[in-house]
Every structure is written in C-alpha cells, then in structure tokens.
Design a protein around this motif. Sequence first.
Motif, PDB file in Angstrom:
ATOM      1  N   TRP A 431       0.836  -1.199   0.000  1.00 27.76           N
ATOM      2  CA  TRP A 431       0.000   0.000   0.000  1.00 27.76           C
ATOM      3  C   TRP A 431       0.873   1.253   0.000  1.00 27.76           C
ATOM      4  O   TRP A 431       0.596   2.222  -0.713  1.00 27.76           O
ATOM      5  CB  TRP A 431      -0.912   0.018   1.229  1.00 27.76           C
ATOM      6  CG  TRP A 431      -2.088  -0.893   1.156  1.00 27.76           C
ATOM      7  CD1 TRP A 431      -2.171  -2.082   0.499  1.00 27.76           C
ATOM      8  CD2 TRP A 431      -3.368  -0.680   1.771  1.00 27.76           C
ATOM      9  NE1 TRP A 431      -3.420  -2.640   0.673  1.00 27.76           N
ATOM     10  CE2 TRP A 431      -4.166  -1.800   1.450  1.00 27.76           C
ATOM     11  CE3 TRP A 431      -3.903   0.304   2.569  1.00 27.76           C
ATOM     12  CZ2 TRP A 431      -5.477  -1.934   1.887  1.00 27.76           C
ATOM     13  CZ3 TRP A 431      -5.215   0.190   3.019  1.00 27.76           C
ATOM     14  CH2 TRP A 431      -5.994  -0.920   2.674  1.00 27.76           C
ATOM     15  N   GLN A 435       0.528   4.431  -2.419  1.00 30.54           N
ATOM     16  CA  GLN A 435      -0.248   5.514  -1.802  1.00 30.54           C
ATOM     17  C   GLN A 435       0.125   6.912  -2.317  1.00 30.54           C
ATOM     18  O   GLN A 435      -0.774   7.711  -2.617  1.00 30.54           O
ATOM     19  CB  GLN A 435      -0.110   5.447  -0.274  1.00 30.54           C
ATOM     20  CG  GLN A 435      -0.997   6.418   0.483  1.00 30.54           C
ATOM     21  CD  GLN A 435      -0.368   7.791   0.662  1.00 30.54           C
ATOM     22  OE1 GLN A 435       0.856   7.910   0.730  1.00 30.54           O
ATOM     23  NE2 GLN A 435      -1.193   8.830   0.744  1.00 30.54           N
ATOM     24  N   TYR A 439      -2.826   9.210  -3.992  1.00 34.34           N
ATOM     25  CA  TYR A 439      -3.188  10.502  -3.396  1.00 34.34           C
ATOM     26  C   TYR A 439      -2.778  11.664  -4.305  1.00 34.34           C
ATOM     27  O   TYR A 439      -3.537  12.618  -4.497  1.00 34.34           O
ATOM     28  CB  TYR A 439      -2.526  10.646  -2.027  1.00 34.34           C
ATOM     29  CG  TYR A 439      -2.902  11.932  -1.335  1.00 34.34           C
ATOM     30  CD1 TYR A 439      -4.121  12.051  -0.679  1.00 34.34           C
ATOM     31  CD2 TYR A 439      -2.056  13.034  -1.375  1.00 34.34           C
ATOM     32  CE1 TYR A 439      -4.487  13.245  -0.071  1.00 34.34           C
ATOM     33  CE2 TYR A 439      -2.414  14.231  -0.775  1.00 34.34           C
ATOM     34  CZ  TYR A 439      -3.630  14.327  -0.129  1.00 34.34           C
ATOM     35  OH  TYR A 439      -3.997  15.510   0.459  1.00 34.34           O
ATOM     36  N   LEU A 487     -12.636  11.811  -4.717  1.00 38.75           N
ATOM     37  CA  LEU A 487     -12.825  10.424  -4.294  1.00 38.75           C
ATOM     38  C   LEU A 487     -11.500   9.658  -4.324  1.00 38.75           C
ATOM     39  O   LEU A 487     -11.210   8.874  -3.414  1.00 38.75           O
ATOM     40  CB  LEU A 487     -13.852   9.741  -5.206  1.00 38.75           C
ATOM     41  CG  LEU A 487     -15.298  10.242  -5.106  1.00 38.75           C
ATOM     42  CD1 LEU A 487     -16.160   9.559  -6.165  1.00 38.75           C
ATOM     43  CD2 LEU A 487     -15.867   9.985  -3.719  1.00 38.75           C
ATOM     44  N   ILE A 488     -10.691   9.896  -5.364  1.00 37.94           N
ATOM     45  CA  ILE A 488      -9.394   9.215  -5.462  1.00 37.94           C
ATOM     46  C   ILE A 488      -8.454   9.699  -4.363  1.00 37.94           C
ATOM     47  O   ILE A 488      -7.758   8.905  -3.709  1.00 37.94           O
ATOM     48  CB  ILE A 488      -8.779   9.437  -6.855  1.00 37.94           C
ATOM     49  CG1 ILE A 488      -9.668   8.808  -7.936  1.00 37.94           C
ATOM     50  CG2 ILE A 488      -7.365   8.854  -6.917  1.00 37.94           C
ATOM     51  CD1 ILE A 488      -9.224   9.137  -9.356  1.00 37.94           C
ATOM     52  N   THR A 491      -9.390   8.265  -1.122  1.00 39.59           N
ATOM     53  CA  THR A 491      -8.926   6.880  -1.085  1.00 39.59           C
ATOM     54  C   THR A 491      -7.448   6.816  -0.702  1.00 39.59           C
ATOM     55  O   THR A 491      -7.030   5.999   0.133  1.00 39.59           O
ATOM     56  CB  THR A 491      -9.138   6.204  -2.448  1.00 39.59           C
ATOM     57  OG1 THR A 491     -10.527   6.232  -2.781  1.00 39.59           O
ATOM     58  CG2 THR A 491      -8.639   4.764  -2.433  1.00 39.59           C
TER      59      THR A 491
END
Length: 575
Positions: A431, A435, A439, A487-488, A491
């Motif tokens: 992750w 990430q 982001y 939204l991304i 996340t």
Amino acid sequence: MATLAPTTPWTAGAKDDYRVCNVTTLKVDMHTERLIIANAVMAVVTLVLGGLFALLIALTRWQAIHLLDATWFYRLLTLHGIDMLVAWIVFFEMAGLHFGSTALLNARHAAPKLAWFGWILMTIGGLMVNGVVLFDAKSIVMFSAYVPLKAHPLFYLSYILFAVGALIQVITFFINIVVAKREGKVPGSLPLAVFGLMTAAILAVYTLLEGAAAVVPAFFWSLGWMQNYDPGIYRNFFWGFGHPAQQVNLAAMVSIWYMLAQMTVGIRPVNEKFSRLAFILYLFFINLGSAHHLLVDPGLSFAWKAVNTSYAMYLAVLGSMMHAFSIPAAMEIALRAKGFTKGLFGWLRNAPWGEPGFSGMVMSMILFGWVGGVTGVTIGTEQINMLAHNTLRLPGHFHATVVGGTTTAFMAFTYYVIPLIFRKELKLKSWAKWQPYVYGFGSLLVSLGMITSGLQGVSRRNWDITFAGVVPGTVDLTLAIFGIGALIAVTGGIMYVTIVLVSILTGPRVEPTQMLLLTGTHNPLLESTKLTDRDMELPKNQPKGTLVLVFAFLAWFAIYYLTNWWLLGRTWFIR
C-alpha cells in the motif's frame, strides 16, 4: 520492547535519556521522541477529521450529487479549512521542529515541559473549534471569520489557544538551537535541513503574532468588551496570518524535500550557499504574496498593491525556483555517481520509484511547482486576480500547493518516522508503495477540476452554482473531474491513515535496521557523506537532464502566464 540506553550525561550537570538510532547514527532524546509522537498523532487525528469533511464538501460542490444542505456545507467548509490548512499541517510541523532542533544536531531537548504545555494548548484549541462549529446552532462564520459577522467567543478562544500553543512550541525550537550551539553540538553552520526549518520557525513567529492581532480583538468584541471592530483592520491582520501560514508550510516542505532526497537517493546539496540564499529570500519576501487577498480593500493604496503583488513577490518566487533546480540537480548527480549515466534521463528511469519517500517527494514537487506555483504567481498578478480571486481557481491553486504539495511530502516523510521514531515496523508496504501515486493523482484532478471550473466562472465558497443561471454547461464536466479526483484523493488518504494506524498499533517495538523501506537494504543517508567533490564535479555526473526539465518548466510557466493575459484581453474588448 527494545532496551533503551541508560541515562547518560550529555553535558556536565545535565541528565537526559537518549538512544542512538542504528540507521541514522544520531542521538534521539527521549523527550523529543515522545513530543514527536504526540504531535504526529494529533496531526493524523485532525487529518482524518479534515479529510472526512473534504469528502462531504466535494460531493456537494459536485453539482450532480449536491449532497449537503447549505447549513452543513458551510459548517464543514469552515472546519475543513481549520483542520487541514491549520491543525494537520501545524501539528506535523511542530514534530518536525522538535526533530530538527535535537536529533539532527545530536542535541538534547532543553525545554520539554514548555513544549508539552504548548502541545496541550494546541490540542485543546484544535478540538474545541471542531466542537463549537459542529454544535453551535448559531455558527455563521467561515474559516476566515470576517468581521462584522460575529462568532461564538469560544470560536475565537480556540484559535487563540491553538496559536499560543504553537508559538510556545516554536519558541522551544529556538531554545534548543541556542542550547545546542552553547554546548558545542553545532560547531559551524546549521545543517541545511535545520536551516530550512529555522526559516519556517521565524516565519511562524511573525505569522502567529499577526493572527493574534486579528483574533484577540475579535474575541474581546464577541464578549462585548469592544463595541466596534473595523473590518479593514481585521482583514489586514487576518491575511497577515492566513496566507503566510502557508509560507511556513512551504519552508517546512522544502526542508523535508531535502531530507527525503538524502534519505532515499543519498544526495549532497549542489551548493549549500545557493540553497540557503533561497531560504533567506523566503524570509524577506514570501509573506508579501498575502497582498492578493486585499486587492479590493479600499484602505490600501494602488502603489502598495501593485508592488506587493508583482516585483517584491517575484523575489520569493525566485527562491522557490532555486530550490526547484537545486534538489533535482543534486538527485541527478547522486544517481549518475552510482553509474546511471546513460542519456539525459537514464538517472531518472533508475531512480527508486518504488520507495514511498522518493515517489512522494516527486509528486509533491510536481503538484506544488507545475500546478500550484504557476497558478499562484499568475493569480498574484493584480489585474488577473480581480477576475480569478473569488472563483474556484483560487482553491484550485492552494489545493495544489497545500493539499498536493505539502501534504504529500508530509505523508511520505511519515513512513520513515514510523520506524525511526515510533520504532515500529512499517506494515502494508505494498500500500505504501502506491499511496503517494493514488493521493497525488487524486489531488491533481481536484486542482485541475477546480481551476477549469473557475475559468468558466464557478465561484468559490458557494453551496449552489445554479442560482445565477449563467454558468456554462461544460462546468458539469469539470466539476465531475473535481469530484472524481476528490474520491481518489480520499482513497489515498484512507490508505495513508490505515498504513499509519496498522503500523503503530500492531506488532512489538523494534529498533530500525535499514533506511530504505521497499527498494533495498543499503543506506543512502550514510552514502551521501561519501560523495566527494570529485564526484560532484565529474563531467559525466553533471545535471544535464535537470537543466532540460528546468527549461521545460519555464516554458510551461510562460505559456500559462501569457494565456491568462490573453484571456484577460478577451474579457475587456476595446473596439
């Protein structure tokens, strides 16, 4: 639990517990370690709150969904600004100041009790303002709380407590530096990263005092102790706080860029005097950019507005451009010295893209410079600002600088704080690898969606854009880009928070054993000390690729800037 080093006298008559980091070889004062952890925890707490509010706001500004009613939209917009622009960033910066003034100098924390008092005030103020805005039925002010709208006295008091707490922690930074110099921990100049953090600390003192000058009288006014409060005076002092606060972020972010580059690539600064001069330019000129918030105010002269939004501000922009060359150039030289010398960009292809510290730094630099910096200088121009300021172009700009640039850099740095300071193994490494990209890409779409919507006339801070009936239909597309980007980005934020929580809440405490988290076992930080003057000066190691990137950036800057003047000319036809 790992065994700590015994209590050892650092100087005659002074006893402080410390440990020696296996990876950095630096001494870490245990007072500092606990203060860093406390500030980092509160930073993540406020980031979670601000991120939740961001999602709800984005789903409301996305006109096709329009989630919240007007009351809750404006309340959460207020808290989103406070939690993200102020609390998350400042808590993280306080952790950085403690780290920079002690661990990076092999020095002790000279005033831990005072620092803890500052942290308590910040925590009370940060949580109090959330409670006041959420539960006060008469809450009517925005993040900027412009007079003559009057907030609850506790709203202003929470600002004051947070600011006083932050000022106290900043003061302990200077105390630590003085004590470290006196005890011989800094025989020469401060390390470059600490010099940058000192720049941020100096800017923070000015910024927090300006905030006090705005908010303390507003607190008295809300209590009825003052009958009148001039709106012009409030706005002048508030933006002496509101905009320079982001320049504190800038100085801290650039310092972290240098640290991440050294930790992941093993750079040696190309020319430290050059980089230090860039930080000094921030001290004298960066705050003048706040003038663009005051261009319609009648109390300031045209000459003052013109100078501060043009010539003086450009010297601060020069400082950022100097860093924008210095850091990539140092990375190119370091990577070429490792043997990646093929072509202009062979070094870049072979960079550690799977390392979250490197990818987060690069995403931060792209978002801050190529999107936030270019749009910021353009909006700072007086004539263009008069059209752009109250549209979504402005939040599009600072979402690229603060949300995209500063936050991405701070997130990337956190991944190294977890093993080095929390002494916990980083979990969910796959992750962590992705990430920064998730982001960063989401933040890019947010900014582009806002900027293109603003170019079409969509106003900022507005719950409903349809009331005037003059917004073109293409806005639905650009607002959808903004909403999808949000939204991304959320996340990516959830990924970050999950990685942090799983890492620090599970597993035993262990001493760190390596610097790189995903891409190897060697230690670029220590390798950086082995780069010789000869390595830096070899013709095959010279930053030719960086020079090409710099000219590409300048071309993009010119195209965007001149296009805005063309658009301005299309607005006011002379026939």
